[in-house]
Design a protein around this motif. Structure first.
Motif, PDB file in Angstrom:
ATOM      1  N   LYS A 160       2.112  11.141  -3.680  1.00 55.99           N
ATOM      2  CA  LYS A 160       1.788  12.559  -3.869  1.00 55.99           C
ATOM      3  C   LYS A 160       0.380  12.866  -3.342  1.00 55.99           C
ATOM      4  O   LYS A 160       0.160  13.864  -2.652  1.00 55.99           O
ATOM      5  CB  LYS A 160       1.891  12.944  -5.352  1.00 55.99           C
ATOM      6  N   LEU A 161      -0.562  11.995  -3.658  1.00 51.83           N
ATOM      7  CA  LEU A 161      -1.945  12.244  -3.264  1.00 51.83           C
ATOM      8  C   LEU A 161      -2.196  11.947  -1.790  1.00 51.83           C
ATOM      9  O   LEU A 161      -2.767  12.755  -1.066  1.00 51.83           O
ATOM     10  CB  LEU A 161      -2.889  11.377  -4.113  1.00 51.83           C
ATOM     11  N   ARG A 162      -1.757  10.761  -1.343  1.00 52.34           N
ATOM     12  CA  ARG A 162      -2.146  10.296  -0.006  1.00 52.34           C
ATOM     13  C   ARG A 162      -1.257  10.862   1.090  1.00 52.34           C
ATOM     14  O   ARG A 162      -1.719  11.205   2.175  1.00 52.34           O
ATOM     15  CB  ARG A 162      -2.130   8.762   0.020  1.00 52.34           C
ATOM     16  N   HIS A 163       0.045  10.951   0.802  1.00 55.21           N
ATOM     17  CA  HIS A 163       0.981  11.372   1.851  1.00 55.21           C
ATOM     18  C   HIS A 163       1.510  12.784   1.638  1.00 55.21           C
ATOM     19  O   HIS A 163       2.353  13.249   2.398  1.00 55.21           O
ATOM     20  CB  HIS A 163       2.149  10.387   1.940  1.00 55.21           C
ATOM     21  N   LYS A 164       1.033  13.441   0.571  1.00 57.17           N
ATOM     22  CA  LYS A 164       1.482  14.810   0.263  1.00 57.17           C
ATOM     23  C   LYS A 164       3.005  14.868   0.086  1.00 57.17           C
ATOM     24  O   LYS A 164       3.648  15.865   0.398  1.00 57.17           O
ATOM     25  CB  LYS A 164       1.043  15.803   1.348  1.00 57.17           C
ATOM     26  N   SER A 165       3.581  13.764  -0.388  1.00 55.89           N
ATOM     27  CA  SER A 165       5.019  13.740  -0.686  1.00 55.89           C
ATOM     28  C   SER A 165       5.278  14.565  -1.945  1.00 55.89           C
ATOM     29  O   SER A 165       4.390  14.755  -2.775  1.00 55.89           O
ATOM     30  CB  SER A 165       5.511  12.310  -0.930  1.00 55.89           C
ATOM     31  N   ASN A 191       0.805  -1.227   0.000  1.00 55.30           N
ATOM     32  CA  ASN A 191       0.000   0.000   0.000  1.00 55.30           C
ATOM     33  C   ASN A 191       0.836   1.275   0.000  1.00 55.30           C
ATOM     34  O   ASN A 191       0.298   2.372   0.055  1.00 55.30           O
ATOM     35  CB  ASN A 191      -0.942   0.002   1.206  1.00 55.30           C
ATOM     36  N   PHE A 192       2.170   1.156  -0.024  1.00 59.02           N
ATOM     37  CA  PHE A 192       3.097   2.300  -0.092  1.00 59.02           C
ATOM     38  C   PHE A 192       3.100   3.158   1.176  1.00 59.02           C
ATOM     39  O   PHE A 192       3.622   4.263   1.168  1.00 59.02           O
ATOM     40  CB  PHE A 192       2.820   3.202  -1.313  1.00 59.02           C
ATOM     41  N   SER A 212      16.363   4.614 -16.629  1.00 63.02           N
ATOM     42  CA  SER A 212      15.770   4.096 -17.867  1.00 63.02           C
ATOM     43  C   SER A 212      14.276   4.382 -17.885  1.00 63.02           C
ATOM     44  O   SER A 212      13.598   4.315 -16.859  1.00 63.02           O
ATOM     45  CB  SER A 212      16.025   2.590 -18.043  1.00 63.02           C
ATOM     46  N   ARG A 213      13.790   4.708 -19.071  1.00 64.32           N
ATOM     47  CA  ARG A 213      12.366   4.978 -19.230  1.00 64.32           C
ATOM     48  C   ARG A 213      11.541   3.719 -18.972  1.00 64.32           C
ATOM     49  O   ARG A 213      10.407   3.790 -18.487  1.00 64.32           O
ATOM     50  CB  ARG A 213      12.085   5.485 -20.650  1.00 64.32           C
ATOM     51  N   LYS A 214      12.110   2.572 -19.307  1.00 65.08           N
ATOM     52  CA  LYS A 214      11.388   1.314 -19.113  1.00 65.08           C
ATOM     53  C   LYS A 214      11.058   1.124 -17.633  1.00 65.08           C
ATOM     54  O   LYS A 214       9.934   0.764 -17.271  1.00 65.08           O
ATOM     55  CB  LYS A 214      12.249   0.158 -19.637  1.00 65.08           C
ATOM     56  N   LEU A 215      12.049   1.385 -16.766  1.00 66.73           N
ATOM     57  CA  LEU A 215      11.804   1.258 -15.325  1.00 66.73           C
ATOM     58  C   LEU A 215      10.830   2.329 -14.855  1.00 66.73           C
ATOM     59  O   LEU A 215       9.939   2.056 -14.059  1.00 66.73           O
ATOM     60  CB  LEU A 215      13.129   1.392 -14.557  1.00 66.73           C
ATOM     61  N   GLU A 216      11.016   3.545 -15.340  1.00 67.88           N
ATOM     62  CA  GLU A 216      10.181   4.659 -14.892  1.00 67.88           C
ATOM     63  C   GLU A 216       8.713   4.432 -15.251  1.00 67.88           C
ATOM     64  O   GLU A 216       7.815   4.855 -14.514  1.00 67.88           O
ATOM     65  CB  GLU A 216      10.682   5.959 -15.526  1.00 67.88           C
ATOM     66  N   VAL A 255       5.786   1.708 -10.379  1.00 66.30           N
ATOM     67  CA  VAL A 255       6.504   2.974 -10.150  1.00 66.30           C
ATOM     68  C   VAL A 255       5.547   4.144 -10.325  1.00 66.30           C
ATOM     69  O   VAL A 255       5.487   5.058  -9.481  1.00 66.30           O
ATOM     70  CB  VAL A 255       7.709   3.106 -11.117  1.00 66.30           C
ATOM     71  N   GLN A 256       4.767   4.130 -11.413  1.00 60.86           N
ATOM     72  CA  GLN A 256       3.826   5.218 -11.652  1.00 60.86           C
ATOM     73  C   GLN A 256       2.745   5.269 -10.566  1.00 60.86           C
ATOM     74  O   GLN A 256       2.349   6.353 -10.116  1.00 60.86           O
ATOM     75  CB  GLN A 256       3.185   5.070 -13.037  1.00 60.86           C
ATOM     76  N   GLU A 257       2.311   4.087 -10.128  1.00 64.10           N
ATOM     77  CA  GLU A 257       1.304   4.033  -9.063  1.00 64.10           C
ATOM     78  C   GLU A 257       1.879   4.597  -7.758  1.00 64.10           C
ATOM     79  O   GLU A 257       1.221   5.368  -7.058  1.00 64.10           O
ATOM     80  CB  GLU A 257       0.843   2.579  -8.854  1.00 64.10           C
ATOM     81  N   PHE A 258       3.119   4.225  -7.448  1.00 67.29           N
ATOM     82  CA  PHE A 258       3.782   4.730  -6.230  1.00 67.29           C
ATOM     83  C   PHE A 258       3.879   6.257  -6.269  1.00 67.29           C
ATOM     84  O   PHE A 258       3.530   6.942  -5.303  1.00 67.29           O
ATOM     85  CB  PHE A 258       5.180   4.109  -6.110  1.00 67.29           C
TER      86      PHE A 258
END
Length: 456
Positions: free
Chosen positions: A192-197, A144-145, A175-179, A184-187
């Motif tokens: 950003k949304l839930r923890h205001k990071s 759940n990050f 690498s763009r593949k990893l990004e 990664v995109q979900e994290f």
């Protein structure tokens, strides 16, 4: 709002309940932290109610081992502290997470390969400034990050532990593949949304994206050589009709890989020079159409940007360009951290160190080049202004958050500054030709900016 560094001691089990911390009484008086009633302890994404116990004539903080484990602290450390009475939140930090491409747990001394020294340098910079840093890869991103498994440096070595999601994420994926991996995109979106990071350097930049964005500002167009995404033969013919030399650059290339320099030789003949690790490979074509035929196969898998060739300064025939590192500082403003000259190796027309290029100071390279006196004197100032102008332009016209950029610039023989490329994942190995120093300015600046973002 008061901010300060506090030495954090982890004490033996049983000496302090899990829901209590001990803090020097001066801090409680300064910040009016209530005694005996719960406040929320915040560390990254972690939140826990604790009671604050004052300690007379004590200048630090003590926490129990159980709380330290929840915070991912494996020993004594130094952190910044901040209390907000309107929310009754006592925050420690900043907690910085650095997202890196890979790790190798088998290599105890160098678990992150060539960037291990940079990672240790960042640990030292955080220790000096009162921050905590950990390193994690896409493979660590599960669940759940709220927490992340990451690497910390403790007791003289690299160790893995679980930590709260960070206040600030520095995306160092190479690498763009990893990004682009879904986790990664979900994290990135979740923290950003839930923890205001805050996530900075959150994406790669493609060459046409940068040039098209900067072209929106008339003040920046003076730095932009004519550039287009190469789509067909008429476009190649048109550009070769306007310029004696043009460059084809892979839209997503780096380190000078795959660059082709096309030069008109006489009425119909052309040469194409290919940048390779071993040097320049040159082919001759009796017509532009035949040259296009030789690259059209590559265009099915590689998108090229076609760019106006420039009459750049050189040193004994070896082209020179410049790499500026610009970063945001402790107030969130762009500053120039370093700028170096890169001279191409013999038999190369690109200056990257991976292709045998050499580093020097701007003044040294310009002084040895074929640039005339007055232009030579003004060149360093022009390059610095251009780097900062371009950084502001990227910030203004590209909808993503960047905290540092590698900006490749060039000078032509009339002293005009040109933009070659902007890199959102600048290397940590070749941007500063400084003598050995414990912590490079670029690393200190990264921590200062993270503190600014997390409001410590």
């Amino acid at each position: 709002m008061l901010k300060t560094k506090v030495a954090v001691q982890v004490i033996s089990p049983g000496m302090l309940p899990d829901d209590a911390i001990m803090l020097g009484d001066a801090y409680l008086r300064q910040w009016k932290i209530p005694q005996g009633q719960p406040v929320t302890l915040k560390f990254g994404a972690m939140r826990q109610y604790v009671k604050v116990v004052p300690v007379e004539r004590f200048d630090g903080m003590r926490i129990g081992q159980s709380l330290a484990r929840k915070m991912g602290l494996l020993g004594n450390t130094t952190l910044r502290i901040r209390y907000r009475p309107e929310e009754a939140v006592l925050a420690f930090g900043p907690l910085i997470g650095v997202l890196i491409s890979r790790d190798d747990p088998e290599r105890k001394e160098r678990p992150f390969g060539s960037i291990t020294m940079f990672c240790k340098e960042l640990v030292d910079a955080c220790q000096a400034q009162g921050a905590h840093v950990y390193f994690f890869t896409p493979l660590h991103l599960k669940g759940n990050f709220n927490t992340v498994e990451g690497w910390v440096y403790a007791d003289g070595g690299w160790r893995k532990t679980y930590l709260p999601s960070p206040d600030v994420v520095n995306n160092r994926l190479t690498s763009r593949k990893l990004e682009n991996r879904p986790n990664v995109q979900e994290f990135i979106q979740e923290v950003k949304l839930r923890h205001k990071s805050t996530v900075f350097n959150e994406k790669f930049l493609d060459k046409p994206e940068v040039f098209e964005a900067l072209a929106k500002d008339p003040a920046l167009t003076k730095y932009l050589p004519e550039s287009h995404v190469l789509k067909n033969f008429p476009m190649l013919k048109s550009m070769c009709g306007r310029y004696h030399t043009v460059f084809l650059k892979p839209v997503r290339g780096s380190l000078g890989k795959g660059i082709i320099r096309i030069t008109k030789l006489d009425a119909d003949a052309y040469s194409a020079q290919y940048a390779t690790v071993g040097g320049t490979r040159r082919h001759y074509f009796s017509s532009l159409l035949k040259l296009y035929g030789s690259i059209s196969g590559k265009m099915k898998t590689v998108r090229y940007q076609i760019q106006q060739g420039l009459n750049l300064i050189d040193i004994m025939g070896r082209p020179v360009d410049f790499r500026a590192l610009v970063q945001k500082n402790e107030t969130g403003k762009w500053v120039l951290t370093s700028i170096v000259a890169r001279t191409a190796g013999s038999h190369h027309f690109v200056s990257n160190l991976a292709r045998g290029g050499t580093l020097s100071t701007v003044r040294e390279a310009v002084g040895r080049s074929n640039l005339s006196g007055a232009n030579s004197h003004e060149a360093p100032g022009k390059l610095q202004r251009a780097a900062l102008d371009i950084a502001h332009g990227v910030d203004t016209f590209i909808p993503a958050h960047f905290g540092e950029l590698g900006i490749d610039l060039a000078l032509d023989t009339s002293g005009r500054v040109w933009l070659l490329e902007v890199n959102s994942k600048p290397s940590k190995n070749d941007n500063t030709p400084l003598p050995d120093q414990k912590i490079r300015p670029s690393v200190r600046n990264m921590v200062r900016y993270a503190r600014h973002l997390a409001e410590f």
